[in-house]
Design a protein around this motif. Sequence first.
Motif, PDB file in Angstrom:
ATOM      1  N   THR A 193       0.736  -1.141   0.065  1.00  0.00           N
ATOM      2  CA  THR A 193      -0.135   0.023  -0.103  1.00  0.00           C
ATOM      3  C   THR A 193       0.869   1.463   0.053  1.00  0.00           C
ATOM      4  OG1 THR A 193      -1.629   1.024   1.132  1.00  0.00           O
ATOM      5  CG2 THR A 193      -0.110   0.263   2.544  1.00  0.00           C
ATOM      6  N   HIS A 194       0.253   2.543  -0.471  1.00  0.00           N
ATOM      7  CA  HIS A 194       0.724   3.618  -0.067  1.00  0.00           C
ATOM      8  C   HIS A 194      -0.111   4.346   0.808  1.00  0.00           C
ATOM      9  CE1 HIS A 194       2.994   3.221  -4.286  1.00  0.00           C
ATOM     10  NE2 HIS A 194       3.523   2.849  -3.611  1.00  0.00           N
ATOM     11  N   GLU A 195      -0.757   3.735   1.322  1.00  0.00           N
ATOM     12  CA  GLU A 195      -1.806   4.592   2.433  1.00  0.00           C
ATOM     13  C   GLU A 195      -1.075   4.615   3.685  1.00  0.00           C
ATOM     14  OE1 GLU A 195      -4.467   6.134   1.837  1.00  0.00           O
ATOM     15  OE2 GLU A 195      -4.974   5.354  -0.220  1.00  0.00           O
ATOM     16  N   MET A 196      -0.185   5.814   4.072  1.00  0.00           N
ATOM     17  CA  MET A 196       0.509   5.460   5.037  1.00  0.00           C
ATOM     18  C   MET A 196      -0.090   5.907   6.597  1.00  0.00           C
ATOM     19  SD  MET A 196       3.479   4.993   4.032  1.00  0.00           S
ATOM     20  CE  MET A 196       2.877   3.947   2.922  1.00  0.00           C
ATOM     21  N   GLY A 197      -1.324   6.486   6.450  1.00  0.00           N
ATOM     22  CA  GLY A 197      -2.051   6.580   7.475  1.00  0.00           C
ATOM     23  C   GLY A 197      -2.359   5.209   8.016  1.00  0.00           C
ATOM     24  N   PHE A 198      -2.976   4.631   7.135  1.00  0.00           N
ATOM     25  CA  PHE A 198      -3.304   3.064   7.495  1.00  0.00           C
ATOM     26  C   PHE A 198      -1.944   2.162   8.044  1.00  0.00           C
ATOM     27  CE2 PHE A 198      -2.834  -1.518   6.277  1.00  0.00           C
ATOM     28  CZ  PHE A 198      -3.924  -1.902   6.904  1.00  0.00           C
ATOM     29  N   ALA A 199      -0.674   2.490   7.306  1.00  0.00           N
ATOM     30  CA  ALA A 199       0.281   1.823   7.692  1.00  0.00           C
ATOM     31  C   ALA A 199       0.783   2.139   9.109  1.00  0.00           C
ATOM     32  CB  ALA A 199       1.599   2.255   6.964  1.00  0.00           C
ATOM     33  N   ARG A 200       0.628   3.437   9.468  1.00  0.00           N
ATOM     34  CA  ARG A 200       0.867   3.980  10.678  1.00  0.00           C
ATOM     35  C   ARG A 200       0.127   3.233  12.096  1.00  0.00           C
ATOM     36  NH1 ARG A 200       2.422   9.241   8.756  1.00  0.00           N
ATOM     37  NH2 ARG A 200       4.659   9.723   9.283  1.00  0.00           N
TER      38      ARG A 200
END
Length: 240
Positions: A193-200
């Motif tokens: 993913t490139h969804e860094m909010g989700f990653a965090r």
Amino acid sequence: MIKVVNLHKKFGNLHVLKGINLKLKKSEVLVIIGPSGSGKSTFLRCLNLLEETTSGEIFIEGIEITKPGVNINKIRQKVGIVFQSFNLFPHLTALGNVSLAPKKVLKMSKKNATDLGKKMLGKVGLSDKIDSFPAQLSGGQKQRVAIARALAMNPDIMLFDEVTSALDPELIKGVLDIMKSLALGGMTMIVVTHEMGFAREAGDRMIFMDDGIIMEENTLEEMFKNPQNPRTKEFLEAIL
């Protein structure tokens, strides 16, 4: 849950994966980032044998799945995968799409598979869409049907391959919320993913891939605060 040893994948002269080594523990959420063409999707497809590996070993729950003669269908029951393109059958309703594999692969009765399908669609917030065909659903709803279909096989591991990249921005949150709830529920997951909010919020560990190799691997906090590889730093600065 997953152990990968010196994994290589070639398409003719194109060397896509160049010696990947990885371990993933039960209930861990691994986030994979990297530029297009770095081998992320190919790596996921190798993990449930949608792509045949060129060399190396993959172990799922202690069983080497790259050994000749392995029961591929049994492995795929353990490892669910959701793609960027939804890959739904257009002639089947949402319920038909979700209940098909339990009937065909798990040999469930029609009633049990239907009950399971309704339960899984309820889990992704689509109880009101069970009789809708894919053409009648939004992109976000189609992606949630695809997630419900993967969950219906009761997998031990879920793989997500850039599942929000084809969605309109306002549809992304609903899909990510479902993925977060799976992570909080203890599902072992690998998420490209490139969804860094989700990653965090949901990730335990992150790897950065480029040119078919793992360039860097660390906790989310360390990757964001103090990336060690200049290429990782450059990539993160471009997407954050």
